[in-house]
Design an enzyme around this catalytic site. Structure first.
Site, PDB file in Angstrom:
ATOM      1  N   LEU A   1       0.840  -1.201   0.000  1.00  0.00           N
ATOM      2  CA  LEU A   1       0.000   0.000   0.000  1.00  0.00           C
ATOM      3  C   LEU A   1       0.875   1.249   0.000  1.00  0.00           C
ATOM      4  O   LEU A   1       1.874   1.316   0.725  1.00  0.00           O
ATOM      5  CB  LEU A   1      -0.919  -0.007   1.222  1.00  0.00           C
ATOM      6  CG  LEU A   1      -1.883   1.165   1.378  1.00  0.00           C
ATOM      7  CD1 LEU A   1      -3.228   0.697   1.935  1.00  0.00           C
ATOM      8  CD2 LEU A   1      -1.300   2.246   2.314  1.00  0.00           C
ATOM      9  N   LEU A   2       0.472   2.222  -0.781  1.00  0.00           N
ATOM     10  CA  LEU A   2       1.123   3.536  -0.818  1.00  0.00           C
ATOM     11  C   LEU A   2       0.218   4.548  -0.133  1.00  0.00           C
ATOM     12  O   LEU A   2      -0.960   4.667  -0.474  1.00  0.00           O
ATOM     13  CB  LEU A   2       1.379   3.969  -2.259  1.00  0.00           C
ATOM     14  CG  LEU A   2       1.911   5.399  -2.456  1.00  0.00           C
ATOM     15  CD1 LEU A   2       3.329   5.535  -1.912  1.00  0.00           C
ATOM     16  CD2 LEU A   2       1.876   5.787  -3.942  1.00  0.00           C
TER      17      LEU A   2
ATOM     18  N   GLY B   1       1.328  12.099   6.651  1.00  0.00           N
ATOM     19  CA  GLY B   1       1.265  12.777   7.938  1.00  0.00           C
ATOM     20  C   GLY B   1       2.276  12.213   8.917  1.00  0.00           C
ATOM     21  O   GLY B   1       3.422  11.912   8.561  1.00  0.00           O
ATOM     22  N   TRP B   2       1.858  12.052  10.158  1.00  0.00           N
ATOM     23  CA  TRP B   2       2.742  11.522  11.201  1.00  0.00           C
ATOM     24  C   TRP B   2       2.706   9.995  11.267  1.00  0.00           C
ATOM     25  O   TRP B   2       3.178   9.403  12.231  1.00  0.00           O
ATOM     26  CB  TRP B   2       2.350  12.116  12.550  1.00  0.00           C
ATOM     27  CG  TRP B   2       2.639  13.580  12.658  1.00  0.00           C
ATOM     28  CD1 TRP B   2       3.840  14.182  12.928  1.00  0.00           C
ATOM     29  CD2 TRP B   2       1.699  14.652  12.511  1.00  0.00           C
ATOM     30  NE1 TRP B   2       3.706  15.545  12.955  1.00  0.00           N
ATOM     31  CE2 TRP B   2       2.403  15.875  12.705  1.00  0.00           C
ATOM     32  CE3 TRP B   2       0.332  14.709  12.230  1.00  0.00           C
ATOM     33  CZ2 TRP B   2       1.780  17.123  12.623  1.00  0.00           C
ATOM     34  CZ3 TRP B   2      -0.290  15.955  12.153  1.00  0.00           C
ATOM     35  CH2 TRP B   2       0.434  17.133  12.353  1.00  0.00           C
TER      36      TRP B   2
ATOM     37  N   THR C   1       5.812  11.855   2.280  1.00  0.00           N
ATOM     38  CA  THR C   1       5.445  13.176   2.768  1.00  0.00           C
ATOM     39  C   THR C   1       6.473  14.178   2.285  1.00  0.00           C
ATOM     40  O   THR C   1       7.578  13.804   1.865  1.00  0.00           O
ATOM     41  CB  THR C   1       5.377  13.191   4.311  1.00  0.00           C
ATOM     42  OG1 THR C   1       5.033  14.513   4.755  1.00  0.00           O
ATOM     43  CG2 THR C   1       6.716  12.805   4.925  1.00  0.00           C
TER      44      THR C   1
ATOM     45  N   SER D   1       6.951  16.847   4.477  1.00  0.00           N
ATOM     46  CA  SER D   1       7.206  17.508   5.752  1.00  0.00           C
ATOM     47  C   SER D   1       8.336  16.801   6.506  1.00  0.00           C
ATOM     48  O   SER D   1       8.225  15.613   6.825  1.00  0.00           O
ATOM     49  CB  SER D   1       5.944  17.515   6.620  1.00  0.00           C
ATOM     50  OG  SER D   1       6.251  17.869   7.954  1.00  0.00           O
TER      51      SER D   1
ATOM     52  N   GLU E   1       9.298  17.419   9.593  1.00  0.00           N
ATOM     53  CA  GLU E   1       8.843  17.145  10.951  1.00  0.00           C
ATOM     54  C   GLU E   1       7.985  15.886  10.998  1.00  0.00           C
ATOM     55  O   GLU E   1       8.150  15.026  11.869  1.00  0.00           O
ATOM     56  CB  GLU E   1       8.054  18.343  11.493  1.00  0.00           C
ATOM     57  CG  GLU E   1       8.896  19.554  11.822  1.00  0.00           C
ATOM     58  CD  GLU E   1       9.766  19.360  13.056  1.00  0.00           C
ATOM     59  OE1 GLU E   1       9.333  18.622  13.963  1.00  0.00           O
ATOM     60  OE2 GLU E   1      10.863  19.926  13.097  1.00  0.00           O
TER      61      GLU E   1
ATOM     62  N   CYS F   1     -12.985  27.585   9.749  1.00  0.00           N
ATOM     63  CA  CYS F   1     -13.140  26.349   8.974  1.00  0.00           C
ATOM     64  C   CYS F   1     -14.346  25.547   9.458  1.00  0.00           C
ATOM     65  O   CYS F   1     -15.085  24.968   8.643  1.00  0.00           O
ATOM     66  CB  CYS F   1     -11.865  25.519   9.057  1.00  0.00           C
ATOM     67  SG  CYS F   1     -10.496  26.196   8.113  1.00  0.00           S
TER      68      CYS F   1
END
Length: 395
Positions: A170-171, A176-177, A196, A198, A200, A358
């Site tokens: 799976l990709l 995210g984290w 990702t 990011s 961090e 939002c």
């Protein structure tokens, strides 16, 4: 102005100290704001969300009674009246021009855009997200679930649409984290590659995989989706498509098409709008998500069609993100002093405006979330959606 406030009651105290009352006098939904800038009324007329957001951040508008969330609730409950204002009619017509929506999110720009938001202190996100740091719309079937329950349900909901089995690769685009990738590996035995932009998030995701002894089964990389050079049985992307940009939709779906195995399944989870293609919110684009764009479903489906993929399922989640954002707003308020210690008061005002605005855009505006299931073959998924319900309920 009196015509713009038809639901709720708003009192504005201008810079000279004069009170101006708008809306129904017998309404319990009453907010009082004070303006400290004599030029603010004109700025609000020219660009309402940008001017209001900046004024709130800078302290040029203060809430005397109620909260910023209450003010935004009144503002968004009167959106139709605002949209009919001549100034907004002109702005809407200008916004329909494609060049204004065709922001070029090339690879270097995409990395900068991601860093602007997702490379903030991880401690900040711990102040308002769930324990798994799911930074996307939860799934609240009853509307009464806790944040952790809603995010756990979201992961089960996505897994049901992916039809997972232990022998699959799976990709996870925009991982995210790492919470979703690790959950799918843990509960379904799949091997996962999460990507990702990011730094961090990448650091945290890799650390989690090591700590949970999944480093051999779940791999995280700093990689742009356009550079994927492998095939996968399953592809999932949650909360990343909003950063792609309309001019790259064809590239995104052609990447999905060439990266899926012949019998593969992909699921894209993204914010969308119920209305036709439009413009970005100027305040959100400037301060929160540079390069972001919320697509109309017509834009997304057109790109999917041109890629040659089958669209095998579309689900629209309407109030789920409003519920998610309310949880986030409440948690942020509970930890506001800690956020202020991390950054400063102006940042906290920016963040609470972001979360409240939002929420109201989902609760009373045009925003929703769509989950799009795509395949290369028409028979890659069963004939009916019963398999999804069975997977979620265990029947």
């Amino acid at each position: 102005m009196h015509k713009l406030v038809q639901d709720g009651r708003l009192t504005i105290i201008d810079r000279a100290g004069h009170c101006h009352h708008f809306g129904s006098e017998d309404c319990d939904d009453h907010v009082t704001v004070r303006l400290h800038d004599k030029s603010l009324p004109l700025k609000l007329a020219l660009s309402p969300t940008l001017a209001l957001g900046e004024a709130y951040m800078d302290g040029r508008i203060t809430i005397e009674s109620g909260s910023i969330r209450d003010l935004l609730r009144i503002a968004t409950s009167n959106l139709q009246a605002l949209d009919e204002h001549p100034m907004q009619v002109i702005r809407s017509k200008i916004a329909t021009f494609a060049p204004l929506r065709g922001r070029r999110n090339h690879k270097a720009q995409s990395r900068r855009n991601v860093a602007h938001h997702y490379d903030l202190s991880g401690t900040l996100y711990d102040l308002f997200l769930d324990s798994d740091r799911q930074y996307s719309c939860g799934y609240f079937p009853q509307g009464t679930e806790s944040l952790d329950e809603g995010q756990a349900a979201k992961k089960r909901h996505l897994a049901a649409k992916l039809l997972l089995s232990p022998d699959q690769r799976l990709l996870d685009i925009g991982c995210g984290w790492g919470g979703l990738a690790l959950e799918l590996a843990r509960t379904h035995g799949v091997s996962v590659r999460g990507i990702t932009l990011s730094r961090e998030q990448l650091q945290v995701a890799r650390s989690r995989a090591e700590q949970e002894d999944f480093a051999d089964q779940v791999r995280f990389d700093m990689l742009d989706y356009r550079d994927i050079d492998e095939r996968f049985d399953r592809i999932v992307s949650v909360g990343m498509f909003e950063h792609v940009g309309p001019s790259h939709y064809d590239m995104f779906f052609s990447t999905i098409a060439r990266s899926l195995a012949p019998d593969g399944i992909g699921v894209i989870h993204s914010i969308g709008r119920r209305s036709p293609p439009g413009s970005d919110d100027p305040w959100i684009s400037k301060y929160i998500f540079p390069g972001g764009y919320v697509p109309a479903l017509s834009e997304v489906l057109g790109a999917a069609e041109r890629s040659g993929l089958w669209v095998t399922d579309v689900e629209i989640l309407r109030l789920h993100y409003a519920d998610t954002l309310l949880h986030w707003y409440d948690r942020f308020q509970q930890n506001r002093a800690r956020a202020c210690a991390l950054y400063d008061e102006r940042f906290c005002r920016m963040w609470e405006f972001y979360l409240a605005a939002c929420e109201m855009a989902f609760r009373q505006g045009d925003l929703m979330v769509f989950q799009l299931q795509v395949t290369r073959r028409r028979d890659a998924v069963p004939r009916t959606r019963d398999y999804m319900f069975a997977a979620e309920t265990g029947r």
